[in-house]
Design an enzyme around this catalytic site. Sequence first.
Site, PDB file in Angstrom:
ATOM      1  CG  HIS A 133       4.366   4.901   8.391  1.00 28.10           C
ATOM      2  ND1 HIS A 133       4.611   5.669   7.272  1.00 28.10           N
ATOM      3  CD2 HIS A 133       3.689   3.807   7.949  1.00 28.10           C
ATOM      4  CE1 HIS A 133       4.118   5.067   6.212  1.00 28.10           C
ATOM      5  NE2 HIS A 133       3.559   3.945   6.588  1.00 28.10           N
ATOM      6  NE  ARG A 191      -1.579  -1.528   3.466  1.00 30.62           N
ATOM      7  CZ  ARG A 191      -0.932  -2.702   3.499  1.00 30.62           C
ATOM      8  NH1 ARG A 191      -1.291  -3.659   2.682  1.00 30.62           N
ATOM      9  NH2 ARG A 191       0.041  -2.904   4.339  1.00 30.62           N
ATOM     10  CB  THR A 192       3.528   2.499   2.257  1.00 31.11           C
ATOM     11  OG1 THR A 192       2.733   2.327   3.439  1.00 31.11           O
ATOM     12  CG2 THR A 192       4.349   3.764   2.406  1.00 31.11           C
ATOM     13  NE  ARG A 250       7.363   0.967   4.991  1.00 31.41           N
ATOM     14  CZ  ARG A 250       6.074   0.652   5.082  1.00 31.41           C
ATOM     15  NH1 ARG A 250       5.673  -0.580   4.823  1.00 31.41           N
ATOM     16  NH2 ARG A 250       5.186   1.561   5.408  1.00 31.41           N
ATOM     17  CE  LYS A 295      25.054  -8.902  -6.678  1.00 30.06           C
ATOM     18  NZ  LYS A 295      25.382  -8.359  -8.016  1.00 30.06           N
TER      19      LYS A 295
END
Length: 319
Positions: A143, A65-66, A115, A93
């Site tokens: 958030h 969603r975000t 995020r 890596k």
Amino acid sequence: MSERMKQKKLSTRHLLGIRDITREDIELIFSQADEFKEVLSRPIKKVPSLRDITVANLFFENSTRTRLSFELAEKRLSADVVNFSASTSSVKKGETLVDTVNNILAMKVDMVVMRHPAPGAALFLADHIGAAIINAGDGTHEHPTQALLDAYSIRERLGAVKGKKVVIVGDILHSRVALSNIHCLRKLGAEVMVCGPKALIPKHIKSLGAEVSHNLEEALRWADVANMLRIQLERQGAGVPYFPSLREYTMQFGLDASLLNRLGKDLLIMHPGPINRGVEITSEVADGPHSIILDQVENGVAVRMAAIYLLAQHLNRQA
């Protein structure tokens, strides 16, 4: 955009957390979001506001969603969009966060939406690179855009946030949504309560200005708005459980139609998603007339458009 909006800027060049912005910043974002909601209601839902801006979406945690909401917001503003997923990158890596971002910035990126599972990652990034940073969630910390769209949705439905009573129910301990919501709602003049099992309520929560309850029905009788959070099992890890079972949690803190009817009042129901139907909330309530969950999703695009647009005013180029 109106002349009034063009003449105003946010007090900060990054959106790292609600704690770092002012009430005036929040109100400016809401005013701008009002204008973008009108744009989104048109047949052509796109404006050329950021057609010379490149935004990179860096998601080091899974998100649907975000990420989609931010990507849609950026494209509605006509920005160029670069999507980055840690699962398919050189991070696997051993490449560092700063190296990863610097390589992306070498491609002339102006803004980064990130995020990350580590609390403080967005702040760390802001200290090391020159692009504007929007925190799309950092661990259990904040958030900010979710809190903004939640408060905007309350304002839209109830006319104002000031003076309203909002209870946040569920896994407060592991929730960045809860922390950002408390900061945002308090700055806008709302009364805030958190409700959940004792083990899932942080000991410092009262210092943020939030009341605490462990009785869902009493909390709902007090509230005008209930924001139901999911249990974040992925953040709780192994070891001693925070409650005996999901079934017992649902019996004590789950919201169903029977409880809602027993309250006999117009209670606004919210949820940031994803919903664990049948755990913290039943489908009958989530899809019922008291719910504004889909309004939150719709408002998320307008609010994120507003935040991106306003932050772009700090960039040294025509926005």
